[in-house]
Design a protein around this motif. Sequence first.
Motif, PDB file in Angstrom:
ATOM      1  N   VAL A 121      41.896  -8.599  20.729  1.00 58.62           N
ATOM      2  CA  VAL A 121      42.068  -7.586  21.771  1.00 58.62           C
ATOM      3  C   VAL A 121      43.271  -7.931  22.634  1.00 58.62           C
ATOM      4  CG1 VAL A 121      40.989  -6.415  23.732  1.00 58.62           C
ATOM      5  CG2 VAL A 121      39.584  -7.151  21.779  1.00 58.62           C
ATOM      6  N   LEU A 122      44.179  -6.978  22.775  1.00 63.04           N
ATOM      7  CA  LEU A 122      45.349  -7.103  23.647  1.00 63.04           C
ATOM      8  C   LEU A 122      45.145  -6.165  24.834  1.00 63.04           C
ATOM      9  CD1 LEU A 122      48.276  -8.055  24.254  1.00 63.04           C
ATOM     10  CD2 LEU A 122      49.057  -6.072  22.915  1.00 63.04           C
ATOM     11  N   ARG A 123      44.901  -6.734  26.000  1.00 61.76           N
ATOM     12  CA  ARG A 123      44.637  -5.891  27.176  1.00 61.76           C
ATOM     13  C   ARG A 123      45.931  -5.674  27.952  1.00 61.76           C
ATOM     14  NH1 ARG A 123      38.917  -6.380  30.007  1.00 61.76           N
ATOM     15  NH2 ARG A 123      39.471  -4.174  30.272  1.00 61.76           N
ATOM     16  N   LEU A 124      46.197  -4.419  28.249  1.00 65.90           N
ATOM     17  CA  LEU A 124      47.409  -4.009  28.952  1.00 65.90           C
ATOM     18  C   LEU A 124      47.028  -3.247  30.210  1.00 65.90           C
ATOM     19  CD1 LEU A 124      49.380  -2.617  25.875  1.00 65.90           C
ATOM     20  CD2 LEU A 124      49.527  -4.910  26.863  1.00 65.90           C
ATOM     21  N   PRO A 125      47.796  -3.385  31.294  1.00 62.44           N
ATOM     22  CA  PRO A 125      47.438  -2.691  32.535  1.00 62.44           C
ATOM     23  C   PRO A 125      47.363  -1.181  32.357  1.00 62.44           C
ATOM     24  CG  PRO A 125      49.124  -4.325  32.960  1.00 62.44           C
ATOM     25  CD  PRO A 125      48.991  -4.232  31.460  1.00 62.44           C
ATOM     26  N   SER A 126      46.317  -0.594  32.925  1.00 66.33           N
ATOM     27  CA  SER A 126      46.246   0.864  32.999  1.00 66.33           C
ATOM     28  C   SER A 126      47.252   1.351  34.040  1.00 66.33           C
ATOM     29  CB  SER A 126      44.837   1.302  33.399  1.00 66.33           C
ATOM     30  OG  SER A 126      44.673   1.183  34.807  1.00 66.33           O
ATOM     31  N   PRO A 127      47.484   2.651  34.143  1.00 64.90           N
ATOM     32  CA  PRO A 127      48.341   3.161  35.216  1.00 64.90           C
ATOM     33  C   PRO A 127      47.671   3.137  36.586  1.00 64.90           C
ATOM     34  CG  PRO A 127      48.249   4.694  33.357  1.00 64.90           C
ATOM     35  CD  PRO A 127      47.136   3.701  33.180  1.00 64.90           C
ATOM     36  N   ALA A 148      52.752  -3.311  31.014  1.00 61.32           N
ATOM     37  CA  ALA A 148      52.281  -2.742  29.748  1.00 61.32           C
ATOM     38  C   ALA A 148      53.362  -2.843  28.683  1.00 61.32           C
ATOM     39  CB  ALA A 148      51.853  -1.295  29.950  1.00 61.32           C
ATOM     40  N   CYS A 149      54.598  -2.564  29.058  1.00 63.27           N
ATOM     41  CA  CYS A 149      55.706  -2.648  28.102  1.00 63.27           C
ATOM     42  C   CYS A 149      55.946  -4.088  27.654  1.00 63.27           C
ATOM     43  CB  CYS A 149      56.971  -2.066  28.722  1.00 63.27           C
ATOM     44  SG  CYS A 149      56.948  -0.276  28.923  1.00 63.27           S
ATOM     45  N   GLN A 150      55.839  -5.033  28.587  1.00 62.08           N
ATOM     46  CA  GLN A 150      56.000  -6.436  28.207  1.00 62.08           C
ATOM     47  C   GLN A 150      54.931  -6.848  27.194  1.00 62.08           C
ATOM     48  OE1 GLN A 150      56.644  -9.409  31.313  1.00 62.08           O
ATOM     49  NE2 GLN A 150      57.270  -7.784  32.732  1.00 62.08           N
ATOM     50  N   GLY A 151      53.706  -6.377  27.404  1.00 63.24           N
ATOM     51  CA  GLY A 151      52.646  -6.691  26.460  1.00 63.24           C
ATOM     52  C   GLY A 151      52.902  -6.106  25.087  1.00 63.24           C
ATOM     53  N   LEU A 152      53.364  -4.856  25.041  1.00 62.87           N
ATOM     54  CA  LEU A 152      53.654  -4.226  23.754  1.00 62.87           C
ATOM     55  C   LEU A 152      54.825  -4.907  23.048  1.00 62.87           C
ATOM     56  CD1 LEU A 152      53.138  -0.484  24.724  1.00 62.87           C
ATOM     57  CD2 LEU A 152      51.778  -1.798  23.099  1.00 62.87           C
TER      58      LEU A 152
END
Length: 341
Positions: free
Chosen positions: A259-265, A304-308
Amino acid sequence: MTTVSASIATAPIPAEWAPHRAMWVGWPSHADLWEDNLEPAQAEVEALVRALAGPGREQVRLMVGHPEALAEAKARFAGVAGVTVVDGRFGDIWLRDTGPIFGEGSANAAAFRFNGWGGKYELEHDDTVADQIGAASGVTLTRHDVVLEGGALDHDGRGTILTTRQCLLNPNRNPGWTQDLAEAALAKALGARKVLWLGDGLLNDHTDGHVDNLARFVAPGVVACPVAWGRGDPNDDVYDAVAQALSQMTDADGNPITVLRLPSPGFVGDEDEKPVPASHMNFLIANGAVIVPTYGDARAADLACQGLATVFPDRKIIPLPSLAILSGGGSFHCISQQEPE
């Protein structure tokens, strides 16, 4: 165009990160639907199209859904390499849901019945979009007599499909469907070997919880999903339930899901401060790029972009605003559909 009856299961649907020969995008075309947001939505879609059509990326097929919008769209993209404006008819721009789902090599495409997201928005021509795209792309459609929207599913390219019970088992789509019946239909139509079932989608999502706003495959065995950002995120509990469920699942090959969790808006509201289903998960994986919708919080979008970028190191991560498109109910993934090579 030839349409054939559904018969045996196809090969699994390619993952979105597989190479594309073309990308379909819907153009906001109806002033009576978009009202004051028409021009802002067109500006956001134009930015998306130009990013997609960058050097070495996509052949964009921009579908215009109303004759009054055609000339202006052609003029706007005149001379833009990689963009073909297609004269079509649709109720609105959500081609992920109304169009066909293309199979391996785009040798064929699966077409399903469309009922306006459970009868909520039944607009003229939306139930013909799959036929129009099939004809324009020269791809044979295989028809399946079930109601299904493309945004309700996500694919890993190896036969694992991700979806939600809230949408796929909703009686407003296919009354009487059980998980077993749904899985049999997905195996027959889309080559599913295993279905990963999540529960509810985002609050106030008129699609009844499409998974492309909630959780997405970003690599075999790796699924991205949000973590709540800021105070008052209305989907905090939903995000945590999704992450917990995914952490206990395996894919069709038996591999545990990472699971890769990324910040929601965070909280995004309409003019009445009612929460709307804004999601960074509605990113679009393109040839050479990942286009990420943003909704006004630059820090959340950047994280979020850094995570992707960690899972797409060979693609350019491009954040673009999508607030006006969101006023119609979705974002970049919702308005597009790829043709795999």
